[in-house]
Design a protein around this motif. Structure first.
Motif, short mmCIF file in Angstrom:
data_model
loop_
_atom_site.label_atom_id
_atom_site.label_comp_id
_atom_site.label_asym_id
_atom_site.label_seq_id
_atom_site.Cartn_x
_atom_site.Cartn_y
_atom_site.Cartn_z
N MET A 115 0.93 -1.57 0.06
CA MET A 115 0.40 0.06 -0.42
C MET A 115 1.16 1.61 0.18
N ALA A 116 0.59 2.43 -0.79
CA ALA A 116 1.63 3.82 -0.90
C ALA A 116 0.73 4.59 0.19
N SER A 117 2.27 5.21 0.51
CA SER A 117 2.08 5.76 2.07
C SER A 117 1.17 7.19 1.26
N ALA A 118 0.87 7.58 1.81
CA ALA A 118 0.42 9.84 2.22
C ALA A 118 1.42 10.35 0.91
N GLY A 119 0.46 10.66 0.12
CA GLY A 119 2.25 11.17 -0.71
C GLY A 119 2.81 10.48 -2.04
N GLU A 120 3.50 9.28 -1.60
CA GLU A 120 4.51 8.40 -1.77
C GLU A 120 4.61 8.33 -3.69
N PHE A 121 3.64 8.32 -4.51
CA PHE A 121 3.24 8.47 -6.11
C PHE A 121 4.63 9.71 -5.96
N THR A 122 4.33 10.91 -5.74
CA THR A 122 4.58 12.41 -5.94
C THR A 122 6.32 12.43 -5.13
N LEU A 123 6.19 11.67 -4.31
CA LEU A 123 7.51 11.81 -3.31
C LEU A 123 8.42 11.00 -4.70
N ARG A 124 8.01 10.12 -5.30
CA ARG A 124 9.29 9.50 -6.08
C ARG A 124 8.69 10.25 -7.04
N ALA A 145 3.77 13.72 4.53
CA ALA A 145 2.38 13.85 5.11
C ALA A 145 1.48 14.13 5.07
N ASN A 146 1.51 15.32 5.02
CA ASN A 146 0.11 16.25 4.38
C ASN A 146 -0.95 15.87 2.67
N PHE A 147 0.25 15.36 2.12
CA PHE A 147 -0.58 14.28 1.29
C PHE A 147 -1.49 13.61 0.76
N CYS A 148 -3.00 13.41 0.02
CA CYS A 148 -3.55 12.53 0.27
C CYS A 148 -3.06 11.52 -0.52
N ILE A 149 -3.40 9.77 -0.04
CA ILE A 149 -3.11 8.30 -0.20
C ILE A 149 -3.44 8.31 -1.52
N GLY A 150 -2.16 7.72 -2.33
CA GLY A 150 -2.50 7.45 -3.59
C GLY A 150 -2.58 8.92 -4.37
N LYS A 151 -2.22 10.06 -3.92
CA LYS A 151 -0.94 10.75 -5.23
C LYS A 151 0.24 11.15 -4.46
#
Length: 465
Positions: free
Chosen positions: A110-119, A459-465
């Motif tokens: 499962m992706a963490s909050a904002g993990e797609f944008t972090l990558r 951490a302030n991003f939504c999950i999936g973004k």
């Protein structure tokens, strides 16, 4: 820092809807989806070009979970810079969870909050200020905040900072080179050109720092406190502005016992209106608490609207003087806050009284909240209070407090460099202040960062973004 796991998450809001999008990113995302996807045309996903969409079914062993569209984005030409697959399925909660659980069992995490944008940031697809603008864009709820976020996401702010940093870095390199030839007393960096650069950087930094005053209120909404004596029509005005019965309206003085807040969009800018308890002497304990809160709300507001009853002002000899004194008190106590003085219930006064009001109180706004007269003019006045010239000209406006703090620190270091140049400071000491300024520039775009900072931002991003 880049985790090699393949991550999965729901990219659309949770809940039932027409469709939902489930996003996967990572080295094995296409392989994982291909094993569970049966194309209607028999295509193999791995062999398909990037940025293509394919119709088929998601299969869990012999069970068909849903008919879906699968979008393939191959690295490096994807949002994250990795292989990305997006599965558009029907928006049933059950279907969403079944598909996500399927891929979790097959090796995804499962992706963490904002993990797609972090990558995306870690893979060089976005710099840090652009990544933060993604979150601002998602949360934008008016035209102005949307426009600022779009401008920042396109790299307007980043490119301005990058240009300054690059020029400063070039001079820093020349000054550092001078240190290697200290015994020969040579200057590689032209001091007059360097002074011009520092003056230019100072000008730009000042403009960006000053823009935060506008940017912050645009991003968060502009709080407007509606104040005045009881029963002058504050709640009626709030209802008229919102075009709905939000606040209780009554002939009984002191009806509003607490602050009532709501937000509307005026000229593309969000305004948060606060209907406060009427200011008067009272022995009612609950009402007195409400009046205390009124003064707290005035202190918190960016704009104060003082409302009085145009009909009542002519019923007592001293009423006009009392109102003028109240206006002066607010002006003296909060000199930095724009104050809009409004006479309500103008439909109940004569032409002579109308003229007397405008003579006695300059720049007064005349309205009838009940009949909604003068409301549009009031909205225009409120809109004009905000300096949106920079917004209209597509100039860079700072809205992020982290950027603001870094700019202040960079400005402080540039001032030290300026003083050093004026006093003929040696190159080695100049270099220290220049390095510090470069450090703070780098903090904004993410060229200089750490895990704690990234964790706090994403951490302030939504999950999936």
């Amino acid at each position: 820092m880049i985790n090699q796991d393949t991550i999965v998450a729901l990219a659309t809001p949770s809940g039932a809807g027409a469709i939902a999008i489930i996003r996967l990113s990572g080295k094995f995302s296409i392989d994982l989806v291909e094993k569970q996807f049966k194309s209607v045309s028999g295509k193999q996903l791995k062999k398909q070009p990037t940025h293509t969409i394919h119709l088929g079914h998601i299969i869990d062993d012999d069970r068909t979970l849903d008919e879906v569209l699968v979008s393939v984005f191959k690295n490096p030409n994807s949002y994250t810079g990795e292989d990305v697959v997006e599965i558009s399925c029907h928006g049933s909660n059950y279907i969403q969870q079944e598909i996500i659980q399927l891929f979790l069992r097959k090796g995804c995490r499962m992706a963490s909050a904002g993990e797609f944008t972090l990558r995306a940031f870690l893979n060089g697809k976005l710099d840090l200020s652009q990544a933060e603008a993604v979150a601002d864009l998602i949360s934008s709820d008016n035209e102005a905040s949307h426009q600022i976020a779009m401008q920042q996401m396109r790299g307007g702010f980043s490119s301005e900072i990058a240009r300054l940093r690059e020029e400063l870095l070039n001079f820093a390199s020349l000054i550092e080179l001078e240190l290697d030839f200290a015994e020969e007393d040579v200057e590689f960096a032209d001091r007059s050109q360097f002074k011009d650069l520092i003056a230019r950087i100072t000008f730009v930094l000042k403009r960006l720092i000053d823009s935060f005053a506008v940017g912050n209120v645009i991003k968060n909404g502009i709080p407007v406190a509606i104040v005045g004596e009881p029963n002058v029509g504050k709640s009626t005005l709030l209802n008229a502005l919102l075009n709905e019965e939000r606040a209780i309206v009554s002939e009984i003085a002191g009806t509003t016992r607490d602050a009532i807040e709501d937000e509307i969009n005026i000229g593309g800018i969000g305004f948060r209106f606060i209907d406060t308890a009427g200011i008067r002497e009272t022995e009612d304990v609950v009402e007195s608490i409400g009046i205390k809160k009124t003064f707290e709300k005035i202190a918190q507001a960016q704009v104060v609207v003082y409302l009085f009853d145009a009909e009542a002002i002519f019923s007592h000899k001293s009423a006009m003087d009392t109102i003028i004194n109240e206006i002066e008190k607010i002006k003296n106590k909060y000199p930095q806050k724009p104050l809009i003085v409004i006479a309500n219930k103008i439909d109940a006064i004569s032409e002579t009284e109308f003229q007397k009001l405008t003579d006695k109180i300059p720049d007064i706004k005349l309205i009838s909240a009940k009949q909604k007269k003068g409301i549009e003019d009031l909205k225009i006045t409120l809109s004009n209070l905000i300096n949106t010239g920079a917004l209209r000209n597509d100039e860079t406006i700072v809205t992020n407090s982290r950027h603001y703090d870094a700019l202040l620190k960079a400005f402080e270091e540039i001032q030290k460099v300026q003083q050093g140049l004026d006093t003929g400071l040696s190159g080695d000491l100049l270099a220290i202040d220049i390095r510090q300024a470069l450090y703070h520039f780098g903090e904004i775009t993410g060229e200089i960062t750490n895990d704690d900072l990234l964790g706090n931002i994403f951490a302030n991003f939504c999950i999936g973004k």
